[in-house]
Design an enzyme around this catalytic site. Structure first.
Site, PDB file in Angstrom:
ATOM      1  CB  SER A  87      12.016   5.085   5.190  1.00  0.00           C
ATOM      2  OG  SER A  87      11.058   4.204   5.763  1.00  0.00           O
ATOM      3  CG  ASN A 147       8.315  -1.750   0.841  1.00  0.00           C
ATOM      4  OD1 ASN A 147       7.687  -1.810   1.893  1.00  0.00           O
ATOM      5  ND2 ASN A 147       8.903  -0.645   0.422  1.00  0.00           N
ATOM      6  CD  GLU A 204      10.451  -6.848   6.658  1.00  0.00           C
ATOM      7  OE1 GLU A 204      10.825  -7.900   7.234  1.00  0.00           O
ATOM      8  OE2 GLU A 204       9.969  -5.888   7.271  1.00  0.00           O
ATOM      9  CB  ALA A 233       1.409   0.703   6.760  1.00  0.00           C
ATOM     10  CG  HIS A 261       4.684  -1.334  10.562  1.00  0.00           C
ATOM     11  ND1 HIS A 261       6.024  -1.570  10.698  1.00  0.00           N
ATOM     12  CD2 HIS A 261       4.564  -0.385   9.588  1.00  0.00           C
ATOM     13  CE1 HIS A 261       6.701  -0.773   9.862  1.00  0.00           C
ATOM     14  NE2 HIS A 261       5.829  -0.048   9.181  1.00  0.00           N
ATOM     15  N   PRO A 276       0.790  -1.238   0.000  1.00  0.00           N
ATOM     16  CG  PRO A 276      -0.898  -1.546   1.582  1.00  0.00           C
ATOM     17  CD  PRO A 276       0.355  -2.170   1.040  1.00  0.00           C
ATOM     18  CG  ASN A 277      -0.338   4.361   1.228  1.00  0.00           C
ATOM     19  OD1 ASN A 277      -1.256   4.932   0.649  1.00  0.00           O
ATOM     20  ND2 ASN A 277      -0.472   3.832   2.415  1.00  0.00           N
ATOM     21  CE1 TYR A 325       8.614   5.375   3.127  1.00  0.00           C
ATOM     22  CE2 TYR A 325       7.119   7.249   2.945  1.00  0.00           C
ATOM     23  CZ  TYR A 325       7.542   6.112   3.609  1.00  0.00           C
ATOM     24  OH  TYR A 325       6.898   5.708   4.744  1.00  0.00           O
ATOM     25  NE  ARG A 358       9.598   7.100   8.536  1.00  0.00           N
ATOM     26  CZ  ARG A 358       8.677   6.824   7.610  1.00  0.00           C
ATOM     27  NH1 ARG A 358       8.826   5.778   6.819  1.00  0.00           N
ATOM     28  NH2 ARG A 358       7.624   7.601   7.474  1.00  0.00           N
ATOM     29  NE  ARG A 398       3.728   7.002   1.780  1.00  0.00           N
ATOM     30  CZ  ARG A 398       3.962   5.762   2.173  1.00  0.00           C
ATOM     31  NH1 ARG A 398       4.493   4.892   1.338  1.00  0.00           N
ATOM     32  NH2 ARG A 398       3.662   5.390   3.385  1.00  0.00           N
ATOM     33  CG  HIS A 404      10.829  -1.721   5.163  1.00  0.00           C
ATOM     34  ND1 HIS A 404       9.468  -1.698   4.942  1.00  0.00           N
ATOM     35  CD2 HIS A 404      11.094  -2.867   5.832  1.00  0.00           C
ATOM     36  CE1 HIS A 404       8.934  -2.770   5.488  1.00  0.00           C
ATOM     37  NE2 HIS A 404       9.896  -3.500   6.025  1.00  0.00           N
TER      38      HIS A 404
HETATM   39  C1  DQA Z   1       7.898   1.496   4.084  1.00  0.00           C
HETATM   40  C2  DQA Z   1       7.901   1.824   5.577  1.00  0.00           C
HETATM   41  C3  DQA Z   1       6.511   1.639   6.172  1.00  0.00           C
HETATM   42  O1  DQA Z   1       6.518   1.958   7.545  1.00  0.00           O
HETATM   43  C4  DQA Z   1       5.526   2.547   5.484  1.00  0.00           C
HETATM   44  O2  DQA Z   1       4.237   2.327   5.988  1.00  0.00           O
HETATM   45  C5  DQA Z   1       5.550   2.406   3.995  1.00  0.00           C
HETATM   46  C6  DQA Z   1       6.845   2.291   3.332  1.00  0.00           C
HETATM   47  C7  DQA Z   1       9.269   1.813   3.437  1.00  0.00           C
HETATM   48  O3  DQA Z   1       9.487   1.364   2.308  1.00  0.00           O
HETATM   49  O4  DQA Z   1      10.094   2.515   4.031  1.00  0.00           O
HETATM   50  O5  DQA Z   1       4.532   2.463   3.336  1.00  0.00           O
HETATM   51  O6  DQA Z   1       7.667   0.116   3.918  1.00  0.00           O
END
Ligand code: DQA
Length: 149
Positions: free
Chosen positions: A103, A75, A99, A78, A81, A11-12, A24, A108, A19, A101
């Site tokens: 960031s 990836n 996995e 969220a 978590h 997501p996102n 990112y 954070r 964003r 990420h």
């Molecule tokens: C993320 C880190 C997550 O906490 C966040 O919700 C994301 C992106 C990252 O790639 O740093 O959507 O997975």
């Protein structure tokens, strides 16, 4: 036959570039995916990439990887978590997974520091931006190759 890697974005991640670029980066998801494809070609890998904003589709993509892929790079956004469903899917398909990420989730908010997925993957790459996916491709190739010898 080339080693087959399923890359899954959660997501996102479609909003990459727009964003929170301080976390990112400024590249769009298309740009990141082009880089992943290019690195995959250089390494002689067959790479398929899927993005979804929906937990169920992420789970379907993990299940589909069971039929097609030798390994997964994910990836989960969220979902990382809190999604026991994504974790269970990764456990169920029994494919080696990394996995990623963009960031540094450990630097954070508190809720990002915990990944429910980490215990069922080989390893985690965080905080290196899109380079993390490219390093994950190389790592998973070596790991899968080593498991065949
Ligand atoms: C993320 C880190 C997550 O906490 C966040 O919700 C994301 C992106 C990252 O790639 O740093 O959507 O997975």
């Amino acid at each position: 036959m080339s080693m087959r890697i399923s890359v899954i974005h959660g997501p996102n991640l479609n909003l990459l570039g727009a964003r929170q670029p301080e976390f990112y980066g400024s590249d769009s998801l298309d740009e990141v995916n082009r880089r992943i494809k290019r690195r995959g070609e250089e390494l002689g890998l067959d790479v398929r990439i899927l993005w979804s904003n929906h937990e169920g589709e992420i789970i379907d993509a993990i299940h589909d990887a069971r039929e097609w892929a030798d390994a997964i790079i994910i990836n989960p956004g969220a979902l990382t978590h809190y999604s026991y469903s994504v974790r269970d899917a990764l456990t169920a398909v029994r494919l080696p997974a990394i996995e990623v990420h963009l960031s540094n989730i450990h630097a954070r908010e508190e809720f990002r520091r915990h990944s429910v997925v980490s215990p069922v993957v080989i390893g985690q790459i965080v905080g290196l931006g899109s380079l993390g996916y490219l390093l994950a491709l190389e790592a998973i190739q070596r790991i899968v190759d080593a498991s065949h010898t």
